[in-house]
Enzyme design. Structure first.
Site, PDB file in Angstrom:
ATOM      1  N   GLU A  71       0.814  -1.223   0.000  1.00  0.00           N
ATOM      2  CA  GLU A  71       0.000   0.000   0.000  1.00  0.00           C
ATOM      3  C   GLU A  71       0.847   1.273   0.000  1.00  0.00           C
ATOM      4  OE1 GLU A  71      -3.610   0.001   2.465  1.00  0.00           O
ATOM      5  OE2 GLU A  71      -3.277  -2.116   2.832  1.00  0.00           O
ATOM      6  N   HIS A 127       8.871 -27.349   3.785  1.00  0.00           N
ATOM      7  CA  HIS A 127       8.323 -28.595   3.252  1.00  0.00           C
ATOM      8  C   HIS A 127       7.830 -28.424   1.816  1.00  0.00           C
ATOM      9  CE1 HIS A 127       8.626 -30.494   7.216  1.00  0.00           C
ATOM     10  NE2 HIS A 127       8.381 -29.271   7.649  1.00  0.00           N
ATOM     11  N   LYS A 180     -13.401  -0.085  -4.290  1.00  0.00           N
ATOM     12  CA  LYS A 180     -14.508   0.134  -3.339  1.00  0.00           C
ATOM     13  C   LYS A 180     -15.613   0.957  -4.006  1.00  0.00           C
ATOM     14  CE  LYS A 180     -11.972  -0.304   1.019  1.00  0.00           C
ATOM     15  NZ  LYS A 180     -11.469   0.288   2.245  1.00  0.00           N
TER      16      LYS A 180
END
Ligand code: PA5
Length: 333
Positions: free
Chosen positions: A218, A234, A328
């Site tokens: 951001e 792993h 948004k």
């Protein structure tokens, strides 16, 4: 700090003072009944506060769930404590969590500066922790996090020994040095420039590297990757090879916290040895501080500065987040 100030460097410098102010915030009285589950619901710069609180709650016997989505986890009951955090109070995922928690009849606290969430909370007689408005949510971490810690301390779920005043003094003593040209923050911002920062920490402290990633995203408008140990040992450790032209542009940084499991410390040492030939460079970050909270917030402060200096390197405005705002706006239609 002026509420209209929009200088990210000042906002980063303000973190210790913000924590100091937040220690004094009014908080509601916790419920007498212990929760069956604690849920932290919230997104982005608000949601990280739940992640960090979960680190502190690691040794409690109550399960803790951080929820970054619509709705509420199916394990939530009327006996659950649900913290809904949205700085703006207008984040649709948080509002959805609130509405579902109301339907279930859970014990809810809202942490917000206003918006729809505050109105809904007041309408439903839900206690609100009100925080000052006018800041970018990611620069309001102290305001969002500290009252929850105080609430949980008062409710007997966090130890009374958590010393927030000492934390403020410690952060104030560190802040200035991080701005010096030879600081670790400047050094890492140089190392990350034109490279992909890949950030590793133990599973327990993973939220702290997530804060680094999201601040780099951001503030610096740059890509970064995070992964946790021991799981990355792993799988991802073998993936750090191809495409070689891309991996060669990675700067890996391993965060080693003082109370990490001794086997995690050994894993970090050996992983650095195994991968250092494949990536551009590797750093080991060991946080300063005399306790977990100081370790966490020292690391966050360094990361905030790194993201700011990296924004300057990329010639980006660290305050504006046009894509998030535009998304948004489109979703609100
Ligand atoms: O940092 C930001 O601005 C975002 O990550 C927001 O925090 C996120 O979009 C959620 O908004 P809010 O914090 O207002 O609920």
């Amino acid at each position: 700090m002026s509420r209209t100030s929009h200088n990210m460097l000042d906002l980063i410098r303000h973190l210790p003072k913000e924590i100091e102010e937040a220690i004094e915030f009014d908080i509601p009285d916790p419920w007498q009944e212990r929760p069956d589950i604690i849920v932290f619901s919230g997104m982005g710069g608000s949601g990280i506060s739940g992640d960090l609180t979960k680190i502190l709650l690691e040794s409690t016997h109550v399960p803790v769930v951080v929820h970054k989505d619509y709705g509420i986890p199916s394990c939530v009951t009327p006996h659950s404590w649900v913290f809904v955090t949205s700085y703006s109070g207008n984040t649709e995922e948080a509002i959805s969590s609130f509405e579902d928690a109301i339907k279930i009849g859970s014990k809810i606290v809202v942490i917000t500066s206003g918006g729809t969430l505050k109105k809904l909370a007041m309408k439903n007689n839900v206690p609100v922790i009100s925080v000052p408005s006018g800041f970018p949510p990611r620069a309001a971490l102290g305001y969002l996090f500290i009252p929850v810690v105080n609430f949980l301390k008062r409710g007997g779920l966090l130890s009374e020994d958590i010393d927030l005043v000492k934390l403020v003094m410690f952060l104030k003593s560190q802040s200035k040095a991080l701005e010096e040209m030879d600081s670790i923050a400047h050094d890492l911002a140089e190392k990350f420039y034109l490279r992909i920062p890949v950030l590793y920490a133990s599973r327990r402290y993973f939220p702290v590297v997530e804060r680094w990633r999201t601040q780099i995203n951001e503030n610096s408008k740059a890509f970064a990757h995070t992964s946790a140990l021991p799981e990355m040992n792993h799988n991802e450790i073998t993936g750090l090879l191809n495409p070689d032209g891309v991996i060669e542009g990675f700067w890996a940084i391993f965060f080693q916290f003082p109370d990490d499991h001794p086997r995690i410390k050994l894993r970090i040492k050996e992983t650095i040895d195994l991968v250092s030939g494949s990536v551009m460079g590797v750093s080991l970050f060991v946080p300063k501080g005399t306790n977990i909270l100081e370790n966490i917030f020292y690391t966050i402060l360094v990361g905030d500065y790194v993201s700011y200096f990296l924004a300057i390197n990329y010639n980006q405005d660290p305050i504006s987040i046009p894509r998030i705002d535009e998304l948004k706006r489109r979703l609100s239609k």
